[in-house]
Scaffold this motif. Sequence first.
Motif, PDB file in Angstrom:
ATOM      1  N   TYR A  23      32.000  33.358   5.931  1.00 27.26           N
ATOM      2  CA  TYR A  23      32.956  33.527   4.837  1.00 27.26           C
ATOM      3  C   TYR A  23      33.295  35.008   4.649  1.00 27.26           C
ATOM      4  O   TYR A  23      34.468  35.372   4.513  1.00 27.26           O
ATOM      5  CB  TYR A  23      32.392  32.946   3.539  1.00 27.26           C
ATOM      6  CG  TYR A  23      33.267  33.234   2.347  1.00 27.26           C
ATOM      7  CD1 TYR A  23      34.401  32.470   2.095  1.00 27.26           C
ATOM      8  CD2 TYR A  23      32.979  34.291   1.485  1.00 27.26           C
ATOM      9  CE1 TYR A  23      35.224  32.744   1.015  1.00 27.26           C
ATOM     10  CE2 TYR A  23      33.793  34.567   0.401  1.00 27.26           C
ATOM     11  CZ  TYR A  23      34.914  33.797   0.172  1.00 27.26           C
ATOM     12  OH  TYR A  23      35.733  34.082  -0.894  1.00 27.26           O
ATOM     13  N   ASN A  29      43.225  30.944   3.573  1.00 26.59           N
ATOM     14  CA  ASN A  29      42.993  29.494   3.674  1.00 26.59           C
ATOM     15  C   ASN A  29      41.739  29.202   4.485  1.00 26.59           C
ATOM     16  O   ASN A  29      40.961  28.313   4.126  1.00 26.59           O
ATOM     17  CB  ASN A  29      44.201  28.797   4.290  1.00 26.59           C
ATOM     18  CG  ASN A  29      45.374  28.732   3.348  1.00 26.59           C
ATOM     19  OD1 ASN A  29      45.217  28.795   2.132  1.00 26.59           O
ATOM     20  ND2 ASN A  29      46.572  28.617   3.896  1.00 26.59           N
ATOM     21  N   GLN A  83      38.747  29.902   2.343  1.00 25.58           N
ATOM     22  CA  GLN A  83      38.559  28.830   1.359  1.00 25.58           C
ATOM     23  C   GLN A  83      37.971  27.590   2.026  1.00 25.58           C
ATOM     24  O   GLN A  83      37.089  26.939   1.465  1.00 25.58           O
ATOM     25  CB  GLN A  83      39.881  28.486   0.671  1.00 25.58           C
ATOM     26  CG  GLN A  83      39.725  27.481  -0.443  1.00 25.58           C
ATOM     27  CD  GLN A  83      38.799  27.964  -1.546  1.00 25.58           C
ATOM     28  OE1 GLN A  83      38.928  29.074  -2.039  1.00 25.58           O
ATOM     29  NE2 GLN A  83      37.850  27.130  -1.926  1.00 25.58           N
ATOM     30  N   ASP A  84      38.449  27.281   3.238  1.00 22.71           N
ATOM     31  CA  ASP A  84      37.891  26.135   3.974  1.00 22.71           C
ATOM     32  C   ASP A  84      36.406  26.345   4.250  1.00 22.71           C
ATOM     33  O   ASP A  84      35.604  25.417   4.119  1.00 22.71           O
ATOM     34  CB  ASP A  84      38.634  25.924   5.301  1.00 22.71           C
ATOM     35  CG  ASP A  84      40.035  25.393   5.113  1.00 22.71           C
ATOM     36  OD1 ASP A  84      40.374  24.929   4.002  1.00 22.71           O
ATOM     37  OD2 ASP A  84      40.821  25.460   6.089  1.00 22.71           O
ATOM     38  N   GLU A  85      36.033  27.563   4.625  1.00 26.02           N
ATOM     39  CA  GLU A  85      34.622  27.869   4.892  1.00 26.02           C
ATOM     40  C   GLU A  85      33.795  27.727   3.621  1.00 26.02           C
ATOM     41  O   GLU A  85      32.702  27.167   3.643  1.00 26.02           O
ATOM     42  CB  GLU A  85      34.487  29.283   5.467  1.00 26.02           C
ATOM     43  CG  GLU A  85      33.080  29.699   5.777  1.00 26.02           C
ATOM     44  CD  GLU A  85      32.395  28.842   6.834  1.00 26.02           C
ATOM     45  OE1 GLU A  85      31.150  28.817   6.833  1.00 26.02           O
ATOM     46  OE2 GLU A  85      33.075  28.194   7.654  1.00 26.02           O
ATOM     47  N   LEU A  86      34.320  28.211   2.515  1.00 22.29           N
ATOM     48  CA  LEU A  86      33.617  28.083   1.234  1.00 22.29           C
ATOM     49  C   LEU A  86      33.474  26.613   0.844  1.00 22.29           C
ATOM     50  O   LEU A  86      32.408  26.189   0.387  1.00 22.29           O
ATOM     51  CB  LEU A  86      34.369  28.858   0.154  1.00 22.29           C
ATOM     52  CG  LEU A  86      33.647  29.095  -1.155  1.00 22.29           C
ATOM     53  CD1 LEU A  86      32.330  29.822  -0.948  1.00 22.29           C
ATOM     54  CD2 LEU A  86      34.532  29.878  -2.097  1.00 22.29           C
ATOM     55  N   ASP A  87      34.523  25.843   1.064  1.00 25.63           N
ATOM     56  CA  ASP A  87      34.455  24.404   0.769  1.00 25.63           C
ATOM     57  C   ASP A  87      33.374  23.722   1.605  1.00 25.63           C
ATOM     58  O   ASP A  87      32.645  22.873   1.101  1.00 25.63           O
ATOM     59  CB  ASP A  87      35.808  23.730   1.024  1.00 25.63           C
ATOM     60  CG  ASP A  87      36.869  24.124   0.011  1.00 25.63           C
ATOM     61  OD1 ASP A  87      36.513  24.679  -1.057  1.00 25.63           O
ATOM     62  OD2 ASP A  87      38.058  23.874   0.296  1.00 25.63           O
ATOM     63  N   LYS A  88      33.258  24.104   2.869  1.00 21.48           N
ATOM     64  CA  LYS A  88      32.218  23.529   3.736  1.00 21.48           C
ATOM     65  C   LYS A  88      30.830  23.850   3.194  1.00 21.48           C
ATOM     66  O   LYS A  88      29.943  22.998   3.207  1.00 21.48           O
ATOM     67  CB  LYS A  88      32.335  24.081   5.163  1.00 21.48           C
ATOM     68  CG  LYS A  88      33.495  23.555   5.936  1.00 21.48           C
ATOM     69  CD  LYS A  88      33.518  24.211   7.311  1.00 21.48           C
ATOM     70  CE  LYS A  88      34.854  24.079   7.969  1.00 21.48           C
ATOM     71  NZ  LYS A  88      34.940  24.858   9.208  1.00 21.48           N
ATOM     72  N   VAL A 142      30.003  24.521   0.057  1.00 25.91           N
ATOM     73  CA  VAL A 142      29.780  23.819  -1.200  1.00 25.91           C
ATOM     74  C   VAL A 142      29.525  22.332  -0.942  1.00 25.91           C
ATOM     75  O   VAL A 142      28.697  21.715  -1.606  1.00 25.91           O
ATOM     76  CB  VAL A 142      30.975  24.027  -2.161  1.00 25.91           C
ATOM     77  CG1 VAL A 142      30.865  23.130  -3.382  1.00 25.91           C
ATOM     78  CG2 VAL A 142      31.055  25.489  -2.583  1.00 25.91           C
ATOM     79  N   GLU A 143      30.188  21.756   0.053  1.00 27.75           N
ATOM     80  CA  GLU A 143      29.981  20.343   0.386  1.00 27.75           C
ATOM     81  C   GLU A 143      28.558  20.078   0.854  1.00 27.75           C
ATOM     82  O   GLU A 143      28.077  18.949   0.779  1.00 27.75           O
ATOM     83  CB  GLU A 143      30.966  19.899   1.467  1.00 27.75           C
ATOM     84  CG  GLU A 143      32.369  19.691   0.950  1.00 27.75           C
ATOM     85  CD  GLU A 143      33.343  19.343   2.063  1.00 27.75           C
ATOM     86  OE1 GLU A 143      32.907  19.024   3.187  1.00 27.75           O
ATOM     87  OE2 GLU A 143      34.550  19.407   1.808  1.00 27.75           O
ATOM     88  N   TRP A 162      23.265  18.356  -9.092  1.00 24.75           N
ATOM     89  CA  TRP A 162      23.851  19.690  -9.213  1.00 24.75           C
ATOM     90  C   TRP A 162      22.956  20.599 -10.058  1.00 24.75           C
ATOM     91  O   TRP A 162      22.752  21.751  -9.733  1.00 24.75           O
ATOM     92  CB  TRP A 162      25.246  19.594  -9.830  1.00 24.75           C
ATOM     93  CG  TRP A 162      25.870  20.940 -10.050  1.00 24.75           C
ATOM     94  CD1 TRP A 162      26.059  21.563 -11.236  1.00 24.75           C
ATOM     95  CD2 TRP A 162      26.342  21.845  -9.056  1.00 24.75           C
ATOM     96  NE1 TRP A 162      26.624  22.793 -11.055  1.00 24.75           N
ATOM     97  CE2 TRP A 162      26.809  22.992  -9.711  1.00 24.75           C
ATOM     98  CE3 TRP A 162      26.416  21.812  -7.674  1.00 24.75           C
ATOM     99  CZ2 TRP A 162      27.347  24.081  -9.044  1.00 24.75           C
ATOM    100  CZ3 TRP A 162      26.962  22.904  -7.005  1.00 24.75           C
ATOM    101  CH2 TRP A 162      27.416  24.016  -7.688  1.00 24.75           C
TER     102      TRP A 162
END
Length: 131
Positions: free
Chosen positions: A62, A97, A100-105, A107-108, A114
């Motif tokens: 990231y 973008n 953001q995709d890396e951050l989403d990965k 977080v997933e 939580w």
Amino acid sequence: YNSLLIDMDKMKDYVTESNLILEEYVKNKEKVDSAKGEYISRLLTIKRGMESANTSFLFDKYKVIKISSIELLIEAISEENKNDKEEYLKLVFKSDNESQDELDKLVEKIEGSWTNVIGFPLEKFILLLTN
């Protein structure tokens, strides 16, 4: 996962500031161009801060992508040719973008409760209270 949240906290100010500069550049290129030295200096400071931020290995990719985005924004602001500026700007958005995709990965990858991930096992606590 706690280290991921700590990493995100370390980076949030840098990311916010770089996003504000990008937004300002998109909305008012003339203003940014008239003070390009100031904006480039701010971006270089952000870049150095991100590079020196002590984050976990989870955040490495990231950081690399986000730093690349900042470098591209510096190029866009520095560039004199309008067409080249636009090409750099497209690359900035593409890089943003990707970051953001890396951050989403990342977080997933958070699994389970939580509240447990952030440090307090609330579900387990409630279960113990009811027993």
